[in-house]
Design a protein around this motif. Structure first.
Motif, PDB file in Angstrom:
ATOM      1  N   ARG A  52      13.085 -20.767  97.429  1.00  0.00           N
ATOM      2  CA  ARG A  52      14.037 -20.920  98.530  1.00  0.00           C
ATOM      3  C   ARG A  52      13.382 -21.812  99.579  1.00  0.00           C
ATOM      4  O   ARG A  52      12.176 -21.687  99.842  1.00  0.00           O
ATOM      5  CB  ARG A  52      14.352 -19.560  99.150  1.00  0.00           C
ATOM      6  CG  ARG A  52      15.450 -18.786  98.439  1.00  0.00           C
ATOM      7  CD  ARG A  52      15.743 -17.482  99.168  1.00  0.00           C
ATOM      8  NE  ARG A  52      14.515 -16.738  99.416  1.00  0.00           N
ATOM      9  CZ  ARG A  52      13.919 -15.972  98.500  1.00  0.00           C
ATOM     10  NH1 ARG A  52      14.464 -15.808  97.317  1.00  0.00           N
ATOM     11  NH2 ARG A  52      12.781 -15.361  98.773  1.00  0.00           N
ATOM     12  N   ARG A  53      14.167 -22.702 100.184  1.00  0.00           N
ATOM     13  CA  ARG A  53      13.600 -23.680 101.118  1.00  0.00           C
ATOM     14  C   ARG A  53      14.069 -23.407 102.553  1.00  0.00           C
ATOM     15  O   ARG A  53      15.239 -23.131 102.774  1.00  0.00           O
ATOM     16  CB  ARG A  53      14.014 -25.088 100.698  1.00  0.00           C
ATOM     17  CG  ARG A  53      13.405 -25.504  99.371  1.00  0.00           C
ATOM     18  CD  ARG A  53      13.982 -26.829  98.898  1.00  0.00           C
ATOM     19  NE  ARG A  53      15.274 -26.645  98.269  1.00  0.00           N
ATOM     20  CZ  ARG A  53      15.435 -26.345  96.971  1.00  0.00           C
ATOM     21  NH1 ARG A  53      14.384 -26.209  96.182  1.00  0.00           N
ATOM     22  NH2 ARG A  53      16.642 -26.189  96.479  1.00  0.00           N
ATOM     23  N   LEU A  54      13.139 -23.487 103.487  1.00  0.00           N
ATOM     24  CA  LEU A  54      13.460 -23.276 104.901  1.00  0.00           C
ATOM     25  C   LEU A  54      12.798 -24.386 105.725  1.00  0.00           C
ATOM     26  O   LEU A  54      11.574 -24.558 105.661  1.00  0.00           O
ATOM     27  CB  LEU A  54      12.941 -21.903 105.356  1.00  0.00           C
ATOM     28  CG  LEU A  54      13.162 -21.553 106.830  1.00  0.00           C
ATOM     29  CD1 LEU A  54      14.643 -21.424 107.145  1.00  0.00           C
ATOM     30  CD2 LEU A  54      12.436 -20.255 107.185  1.00  0.00           C
ATOM     31  N   VAL A  55      13.610 -25.121 106.469  1.00  0.00           N
ATOM     32  CA  VAL A  55      13.089 -26.173 107.347  1.00  0.00           C
ATOM     33  C   VAL A  55      13.075 -25.629 108.771  1.00  0.00           C
ATOM     34  O   VAL A  55      14.069 -25.052 109.230  1.00  0.00           O
ATOM     35  CB  VAL A  55      13.949 -27.450 107.252  1.00  0.00           C
ATOM     36  CG1 VAL A  55      13.497 -28.487 108.278  1.00  0.00           C
ATOM     37  CG2 VAL A  55      13.896 -28.017 105.833  1.00  0.00           C
ATOM     38  N   VAL A  56      11.940 -25.783 109.445  1.00  0.00           N
ATOM     39  CA  VAL A  56      11.756 -25.187 110.771  1.00  0.00           C
ATOM     40  C   VAL A  56      11.354 -26.258 111.773  1.00  0.00           C
ATOM     41  O   VAL A  56      10.444 -27.059 111.493  1.00  0.00           O
ATOM     42  CB  VAL A  56      10.645 -24.110 110.715  1.00  0.00           C
ATOM     43  CG1 VAL A  56      10.499 -23.436 112.069  1.00  0.00           C
ATOM     44  CG2 VAL A  56      10.937 -23.079 109.636  1.00  0.00           C
ATOM     45  N   SER A  57      12.029 -26.269 112.925  1.00  0.00           N
ATOM     46  CA  SER A  57      11.651 -27.252 113.953  1.00  0.00           C
ATOM     47  C   SER A  57      11.901 -26.706 115.352  1.00  0.00           C
ATOM     48  O   SER A  57      12.835 -25.943 115.573  1.00  0.00           O
ATOM     49  CB  SER A  57      12.456 -28.543 113.753  1.00  0.00           C
ATOM     50  OG  SER A  57      12.154 -29.474 114.776  1.00  0.00           O
ATOM     51  N   ASP A  58      11.048 -27.119 116.286  1.00  0.00           N
ATOM     52  CA  ASP A  58      11.366 -26.928 117.697  1.00  0.00           C
ATOM     53  C   ASP A  58      12.639 -27.721 117.978  1.00  0.00           C
ATOM     54  O   ASP A  58      12.867 -28.753 117.334  1.00  0.00           O
ATOM     55  CB  ASP A  58      10.260 -27.518 118.592  1.00  0.00           C
ATOM     56  CG  ASP A  58       9.048 -26.606 118.748  1.00  0.00           C
ATOM     57  OD1 ASP A  58       8.859 -25.716 117.904  1.00  0.00           O
ATOM     58  OD2 ASP A  58       8.272 -26.817 119.706  1.00  0.00           O
ATOM     59  N   GLY A  59      13.454 -27.305 118.940  1.00  0.00           N
ATOM     60  CA  GLY A  59      14.583 -28.106 119.395  1.00  0.00           C
ATOM     61  C   GLY A  59      14.061 -29.167 120.345  1.00  0.00           C
ATOM     62  O   GLY A  59      14.116 -30.366 120.077  1.00  0.00           O
ATOM     63  N   VAL A  60      13.514 -28.713 121.478  1.00  0.00           N
ATOM     64  CA  VAL A  60      12.776 -29.583 122.398  1.00  0.00           C
ATOM     65  C   VAL A  60      11.302 -29.271 122.178  1.00  0.00           C
ATOM     66  O   VAL A  60      10.906 -28.103 122.223  1.00  0.00           O
ATOM     67  CB  VAL A  60      13.157 -29.286 123.867  1.00  0.00           C
ATOM     68  CG1 VAL A  60      12.263 -30.070 124.818  1.00  0.00           C
ATOM     69  CG2 VAL A  60      14.625 -29.616 124.111  1.00  0.00           C
ATOM     70  N   MET A 114      16.089 -23.705 110.637  1.00  0.00           N
ATOM     71  CA  MET A 114      15.778 -22.819 111.769  1.00  0.00           C
ATOM     72  C   MET A 114      15.330 -23.685 112.942  1.00  0.00           C
ATOM     73  O   MET A 114      14.382 -24.460 112.811  1.00  0.00           O
ATOM     74  CB  MET A 114      14.648 -21.855 111.364  1.00  0.00           C
ATOM     75  CG  MET A 114      14.066 -21.025 112.484  1.00  0.00           C
ATOM     76  SD  MET A 114      12.921 -19.782 111.783  1.00  0.00           S
ATOM     77  CE  MET A 114      12.243 -19.060 113.265  1.00  0.00           C
ATOM     78  N   ILE A 115      16.048 -23.573 114.062  1.00  0.00           N
ATOM     79  CA  ILE A 115      15.707 -24.359 115.257  1.00  0.00           C
ATOM     80  C   ILE A 115      15.287 -23.404 116.374  1.00  0.00           C
ATOM     81  O   ILE A 115      16.011 -22.475 116.718  1.00  0.00           O
ATOM     82  CB  ILE A 115      16.911 -25.205 115.738  1.00  0.00           C
ATOM     83  CG1 ILE A 115      17.340 -26.222 114.671  1.00  0.00           C
ATOM     84  CG2 ILE A 115      16.589 -25.903 117.050  1.00  0.00           C
ATOM     85  CD1 ILE A 115      16.350 -27.344 114.411  1.00  0.00           C
ATOM     86  N   ASP A 116      14.098 -23.671 116.918  1.00  0.00           N
ATOM     87  CA  ASP A 116      13.587 -22.894 118.042  1.00  0.00           C
ATOM     88  C   ASP A 116      13.838 -23.701 119.318  1.00  0.00           C
ATOM     89  O   ASP A 116      13.117 -24.654 119.608  1.00  0.00           O
ATOM     90  CB  ASP A 116      12.091 -22.635 117.835  1.00  0.00           C
ATOM     91  CG  ASP A 116      11.453 -21.963 119.039  1.00  0.00           C
ATOM     92  OD1 ASP A 116      12.156 -21.724 120.038  1.00  0.00           O
ATOM     93  OD2 ASP A 116      10.238 -21.683 118.975  1.00  0.00           O
TER      94      ASP A 116
END
Ligand SMILES: *Cc1c(COP(=O)(O)O)cnc(C)c1O
Length: 394
Positions: free
Chosen positions: A166-174, A199-201
């Motif tokens: 399963r693939r999950l891409v994660v990034s800060d928003g700003v 997933m956006i933080d």
């Protein structure tokens, strides 16, 4: 002998930290209106942390529901203000549900730990916040980092993904140390192409960006485009805590499986009451966001005229890239002598050689405050011209 070995071990590590110029110190601060106006280091972007309406809401919440929640959410700690706040946060972000955590660090740990296992392949922007990196580690997931905001690099990695994961891409928003914004559109498109969740933080975007202060990934994006949205409440909203927003299945999975959610006392109810007040002010006083934008422009205009090394950022986070640790510490100390607080950021928070002053703007800063900071920075730049001579000669 054991205790002595421990002492020796810690002494050596501390000595090394001193030698490398990376010693960190805490500042004891008592906020007053005057020190707040010269604080260009906090994440209090809307000037709400010192707003008496929030502290009164907090006191009122404490009187009605108690100073502490007394238990975790799954026992008896899930109180009215917590529940109401979750409903308001879901509304603000345009998501079916939201789940409250005590801190952003825990929201990220909890989400990644609940969603990921050894069968998960996680892709992280190289400049993601420490809590996102730590969360994937805690989950035992296999993690790859892609170059900062580089969608081609991300695609290259996704093409090579093991098919059974399963693939999950994660990034800060700003991005917290650079102030630039992720290309959420591009990330969402790639995630759909490669069957990955996104997933956006948005810790630094919430309350600041978006038509409603809903951040860079809120109402403009659907739950299927950005299935996992994280926001924190201790920055622009001036209070404390964090939340995850998403669909029913995600939120229920977190309640059932996120250990950093389950095994901790719910945040004090007064804190949730203060955040509810902050959300109300976010809606009723949009002029705060306009004032913040005006302050950002004023700082950038002035700093550019002084030839200071800014980076491309339209957010309240305005780094001055001085590069050397020594210069950053010297400017930081000089500014402090004039009463100005700015962030002094060095490795390992940012890559080696990219040390910087992290200037943050808020809606509460007056033009005079910003101009006085610029005067000080200009004086430092005249005394120690930038860029340094050695860096400009081939
Ligand atoms: C500040 C921050 C966090 C942590 O939030 P806290 O509520 O302070 O624990 C998480 N992610 C990002 C991107 C942040 O900037």
């Amino acid at each position: 002998m054991h205790a002595v070995a421990w002492q020796e071990h810690l002494r050596e590590r501390l000595a090394r930290r001193h030698e490398t110029g990376l010693w960190r110190e805490r500042l004891s601060v008592t906020p007053t209106p005057d020190t707040r106006s010269r604080n260009f280091a906090s994440n209090d972007y809307l000037g709400l942390a010192g707003d008496v309406r929030l502290s009164e809401a907090q006191a009122q919440g404490a009187r009605q529901f108690g100073a502490g929640a007394g238990a975790s959410h799954l026992i008896t700690g899930h109180l009215d203000p917590h529940h109401l706040l979750e409903e308001r946060l879901a509304e603000l972000t345009g998501r079916p549900r939201a789940l409250l955590f005590s801190t952003g660090y825990m929201a990220n740990l909890g989400t990644l730990q609940a969603l990921c296992d050894r069968q998960t392949q996680v892709y992280q922007d190289r400049l993601n916040h420490a809590s996102l990196l730590d969360g994937a580690k805690l989950a035992g997931a296999s993690s790859r980092r892609f170059h900062h905001r580089d969608l081609i690099d991300l695609e290259r990695l996704l093409e090579r993904a093991p098919p059974d994961r399963r693939r999950l891409v994660v990034s800060d928003g700003v991005f917290s140390m650079d102030g630039d914004i992720a290309d959420i559109d591009g990330l969402a498109t790639i995630c759909q192409r490669y069957d990955a969740w996104l997933m956006i933080d948005d810790a630094h975007g919430l309350g600041v960006l978006g038509e409603h202060g809903d951040g860079c990934a809120g109402q403009r994006f659907s739950t299927s485009q950005v299935p996992i949205l994280i926001g924190t409440l201790g920055k622009a909203l001036g209070s404390a805590g964090a939340f995850v927003a998403g669909d029913e299945a995600l939120i229920e999975a977190l309640i059932q499986f996120a250990r950093p959610y389950i095994y901790t006392t719910a945040q004090p109810p007064g804190v949730a009451s203060a955040t509810l007040k902050a959300l109300e002010i976010l809606t009723t006083e949009p002029e705060r966001r306009a004032r913040l934008q005006d302050n950002i422009h004023r700082f950038r205009r002035g700093a550019t005229a002084l030839g200071l090394p800014l980076v491309e950022s339209i957010t309240p986070i305005q780094p001055v890239l001085l590069e050397s640790n020594a210069r950053v510490m010297a400017w930081h100390a000089a500014l402090a002598r004039h009463g100005f607080l700015v962030g002094a950021i060095r490795e390992p928070t940012v890559p080696k050689g990219q040390a910087r002053l992290r200037v943050t703007l808020g809606a509460h800063h007056r033009h005079d405050d910003i101009d006085a900071l610029l005067d000080c920075l200009g004086e430092l730049a005249r005394r120690e011209p930038y860029p340094p001579q050695e860096a400009t000669t081939p």
